[in-house]
Motif scaffolding. Structure first.
Motif, PDB file in Angstrom:
ATOM      1  N   THR A  28      -5.142   8.991  54.850  1.00 27.89           N
ATOM      2  CA  THR A  28      -5.530   7.574  54.747  1.00 27.89           C
ATOM      3  C   THR A  28      -5.994   6.635  54.771  1.00 27.89           C
ATOM      4  N   ARG A  29      -4.262   5.755  55.136  1.00 30.45           N
ATOM      5  CA  ARG A  29      -4.560   4.280  54.487  1.00 30.45           C
ATOM      6  C   ARG A  29      -5.104   3.404  55.598  1.00 30.45           C
ATOM      7  N   ALA A  30      -5.442   4.270  57.168  1.00 33.77           N
ATOM      8  CA  ALA A  30      -6.014   2.987  57.886  1.00 33.77           C
ATOM      9  C   ALA A  30      -7.741   3.156  57.352  1.00 33.77           C
ATOM     10  N   LEU A  31      -8.287   4.396  57.169  1.00 32.35           N
ATOM     11  CA  LEU A  31      -9.546   4.069  56.742  1.00 32.35           C
ATOM     12  C   LEU A  31      -9.947   3.419  55.426  1.00 32.35           C
ATOM     13  N   ARG A  32      -8.791   3.742  54.866  1.00 28.31           N
ATOM     14  CA  ARG A  32      -9.100   2.476  53.527  1.00 28.31           C
ATOM     15  C   ARG A  32      -9.122   0.646  53.395  1.00 28.31           C
ATOM     16  N   THR A  33      -7.981   0.812  54.856  1.00 29.25           N
ATOM     17  CA  THR A  33      -7.775  -0.408  54.977  1.00 29.25           C
ATOM     18  C   THR A  33      -9.433  -1.355  55.579  1.00 29.25           C
ATOM     19  N   LEU A  34     -10.283  -0.321  56.736  1.00 27.15           N
ATOM     20  CA  LEU A  34     -10.389  -0.779  57.421  1.00 27.15           C
ATOM     21  C   LEU A  34     -11.924  -1.039  56.259  1.00 27.15           C
ATOM     22  N   ALA A  35     -12.590   0.422  55.332  1.00 29.47           N
ATOM     23  CA  ALA A  35     -13.350   0.165  54.404  1.00 29.47           C
ATOM     24  C   ALA A  35     -13.597  -1.371  53.391  1.00 29.47           C
ATOM     25  N   ALA A  36     -11.731  -1.204  53.083  1.00 26.66           N
ATOM     26  CA  ALA A  36     -11.914  -2.466  52.416  1.00 26.66           C
ATOM     27  C   ALA A  36     -12.191  -3.827  53.383  1.00 26.66           C
ATOM     28  N   VAL A  89     -16.189   3.996  55.630  1.00 27.75           N
ATOM     29  CA  VAL A  89     -16.827   5.207  53.989  1.00 27.75           C
ATOM     30  C   VAL A  89     -16.912   6.195  53.276  1.00 27.75           C
ATOM     31  N   ASP A  90     -17.917   6.731  54.941  1.00 22.42           N
ATOM     32  CA  ASP A  90     -18.938   7.900  54.286  1.00 22.42           C
ATOM     33  C   ASP A  90     -17.480   8.683  54.139  1.00 22.42           C
ATOM     34  N   ALA A  91     -16.937   8.873  55.327  1.00 22.56           N
ATOM     35  CA  ALA A  91     -15.680  10.156  55.629  1.00 22.56           C
ATOM     36  C   ALA A  91     -14.619   9.653  54.370  1.00 22.56           C
ATOM     37  N   LEU A  92     -14.243   8.553  53.492  1.00 24.22           N
ATOM     38  CA  LEU A  92     -13.419   8.506  52.091  1.00 24.22           C
ATOM     39  C   LEU A  92     -14.210   8.951  51.171  1.00 24.22           C
ATOM     40  N   ASP A  93     -15.163   8.798  50.765  1.00 28.76           N
ATOM     41  CA  ASP A  93     -16.004   9.945  50.244  1.00 28.76           C
ATOM     42  C   ASP A  93     -16.328  11.344  49.735  1.00 28.76           C
ATOM     43  N   VAL A 148     -10.640  16.854  47.496  1.00 28.74           N
ATOM     44  CA  VAL A 148      -9.795  16.496  46.650  1.00 28.74           C
ATOM     45  C   VAL A 148     -10.433  16.329  44.993  1.00 28.74           C
ATOM     46  N   SER A 149     -11.717  16.459  44.636  1.00 31.32           N
ATOM     47  CA  SER A 149     -11.609  16.557  43.531  1.00 31.32           C
ATOM     48  C   SER A 149     -12.428  18.309  42.769  1.00 31.32           C
ATOM     49  N   VAL A 168     -18.732   5.700  33.309  1.00 30.92           N
ATOM     50  CA  VAL A 168     -19.679   6.723  33.583  1.00 30.92           C
ATOM     51  C   VAL A 168     -19.035   7.286  34.792  1.00 30.92           C
ATOM     52  N   ARG A 169     -18.700   7.983  34.308  1.00 27.68           N
ATOM     53  CA  ARG A 169     -17.959   9.016  35.765  1.00 27.68           C
ATOM     54  C   ARG A 169     -18.809  10.121  36.698  1.00 27.68           C
ATOM     55  N   ASP A 170     -18.223  10.415  37.980  1.00 27.20           N
ATOM     56  CA  ASP A 170     -18.824  10.788  38.653  1.00 27.20           C
ATOM     57  C   ASP A 170     -18.620  12.341  38.850  1.00 27.20           C
ATOM     58  N   PHE A 171     -19.167  13.965  38.219  1.00 29.16           N
ATOM     59  CA  PHE A 171     -18.487  14.907  38.728  1.00 29.16           C
ATOM     60  C   PHE A 171     -18.670  15.055  40.177  1.00 29.16           C
ATOM     61  N   ASP A 172     -18.633  14.867  40.800  1.00 27.41           N
ATOM     62  CA  ASP A 172     -18.421  15.282  41.872  1.00 27.41           C
ATOM     63  C   ASP A 172     -17.095  14.776  42.914  1.00 27.41           C
ATOM     64  N   LEU A 173     -16.963  13.360  41.941  1.00 31.76           N
ATOM     65  CA  LEU A 173     -15.603  12.505  42.099  1.00 31.76           C
ATOM     66  C   LEU A 173     -14.459  12.772  40.972  1.00 31.76           C
ATOM     67  N   ASP A 174     -15.130  12.985  40.181  1.00 33.57           N
ATOM     68  CA  ASP A 174     -13.685  12.522  39.212  1.00 33.57           C
ATOM     69  C   ASP A 174     -13.226  13.710  38.516  1.00 33.57           C
ATOM     70  N   ASP A 175     -12.593  13.861  37.829  1.00 35.01           N
ATOM     71  CA  ASP A 175     -11.549  15.507  37.305  1.00 35.01           C
ATOM     72  C   ASP A 175     -12.248  16.075  36.527  1.00 35.01           C
ATOM     73  N   VAL A 176     -13.824  15.582  36.072  1.00 30.30           N
ATOM     74  CA  VAL A 176     -14.343  15.948  34.737  1.00 30.30           C
ATOM     75  C   VAL A 176     -14.718  17.113  34.969  1.00 30.30           C
ATOM     76  N   ASP A 177     -15.631  18.227  33.727  1.00 28.26           N
ATOM     77  CA  ASP A 177     -16.322  19.369  33.527  1.00 28.26           C
ATOM     78  C   ASP A 177     -17.883  18.488  32.730  1.00 28.26           C
ATOM     79  N   VAL A 178     -17.177  18.253  31.776  1.00 29.85           N
ATOM     80  CA  VAL A 178     -18.406  17.583  30.650  1.00 29.85           C
ATOM     81  C   VAL A 178     -18.277  16.001  30.208  1.00 29.85           C
ATOM     82  N   ALA A 179     -19.408  15.385  30.045  1.00 30.10           N
ATOM     83  CA  ALA A 179     -19.131  13.592  29.025  1.00 30.10           C
ATOM     84  C   ALA A 179     -20.332  14.145  28.060  1.00 30.10           C
ATOM     85  N   ILE A 180     -20.264  12.939  27.338  1.00 27.50           N
ATOM     86  CA  ILE A 180     -20.738  12.998  26.253  1.00 27.50           C
ATOM     87  C   ILE A 180     -21.145  11.374  26.649  1.00 27.50           C
TER      88      ILE A 180
END
Length: 305
Positions: free
Chosen positions: A7-15, A73-77, A83-84, A133-145
């Protein structure tokens, strides 16, 4: 922005589209500005489309560039979320990842976690210690406190306990310092607290505690303000101050004799705010989460003033 292979090109374009500045985009990506400029030119040449208009001082997105940046941006998201999910699918059913802040981890959870491991030796706990604050859809976590109001769309939030703010000090200070018989005696000590407010709710400070104790002439300029509760509590443990602290976070320090309560009076934080156990609704029946939820709610019930 997480790294997904290919995704190098997508990340460069988004940034570049986000910053409209190749130098700042390069800082985000860990590249040189020349490398970012070269990659953008390469994308434009391959597509046959001008994405940015350049002057000596600025760059601007063309209409076509804006469309492609949004799509990148949408594609990377979408890829990051996939991936998560893929990582969660492949790491097995024995691992439970918990995200929480450093204070809750050190002052409350880690002091009790052995009892969970004895109850559930088949569940491997792994911790993500962070104030983010982690995002359950993006971050590799199951529960949060999380500390907050417990209103998280699409998530279940179980209140752990209310926050009771109490004065604490070291036994040595109580034994050898100026006596602490009535609230006014606190005038002869260094008083510390944290400063925090959100959505009209203010974390109790010494002025508020004194008012509740019937002391109406307290000069709060005498107080020392810390940015974190752990620093305020440590000052009390070290014997250099009397601190206002959350009872749940110092319960072990009190029971093990590192701290004492010179006065019983405490002030509750607004019930709108508390620590919550948070997890996705669609994972509420996950046996690992069911087990962790039952255990932590039982432990939280024991942590009461």
């Amino acid at each position: 922005m997480r790294f997904v292979p290919g995704t190098r090109a997508l990340r460069t374009l988004a940034a570049a589209g986000k910053h409209l500045n190749f130098t700042r985009a390069a800082d985000e990506l860990g590249l040189t500005p020349a490398a970012v400029s070269h990659q953008i030119k390469e994308i434009e040449d391959q597509l046959g489309v001008v994405l940015f208009t350049r002057t000596s001082r600025t760059i601007r997105l063309t209409e076509a560039g804006s469309a492609l940046v949004d799509a990148s941006v949408d594609a990377l998201d979408l890829l990051n979320r996939a991936v998560s999910r893929a990582r969660k699918m492949t790491r097995g059913t024995a691992l439970l990842k918990v995200t929480l802040d450093a204070q809750f981890a050190s002052k409350w959870l880690m002091r009790r976690i052995d009892s969970f491991r004895k109850l559930h030796p088949d569940i491997e706990l792994r911790f993500d210690i962070s104030y983010e604050v982690r995002d359950f859809d993006l971050d590799d976590v199951d529960v949060a406190i999380r500390f907050g109001m417990g209103k998280y769309p699409g998530l279940v939030a179980d209140r752990l306990f209310d926050n009771m703010i109490i004065p604490v000090c070291s036994p040595a200070l109580l034994a050898s310092g100026p006596p602490l018989r009535v609230p006014r005696d606190l005038f002869h000590h260094t008083l510390v607290h944290i400063e925090w407010s959100q959505q009209g709710v203010t974390w109790p400070n010494w002025r508020m505690w004194m008012a509740a104790a019937g002391v109406d002439d307290f000069d709060d300029s005498r107080s020392v303000v810390f940015t974190t509760s752990s620093d305020a509590v440590q000052a009390a443990i070290d014997g250099s101050a009397v601190a206002l602290a959350d009872f749940a976070m110092v319960a072990n320090d009190l029971s093990e004799g590192r701290l004492v309560r010179p006065f019983d009076l405490g002030i509750r934080v607004s019930r709108e705010f508390a620590y919550f156990l948070v997890y996705p609704k669609n994972a509420a029946d996950d046996p690992r989460i069911v087990a962790f939820r039952a255990w932590i709610l039982d432990e939280a019930e024991k942590t009461q003033t």
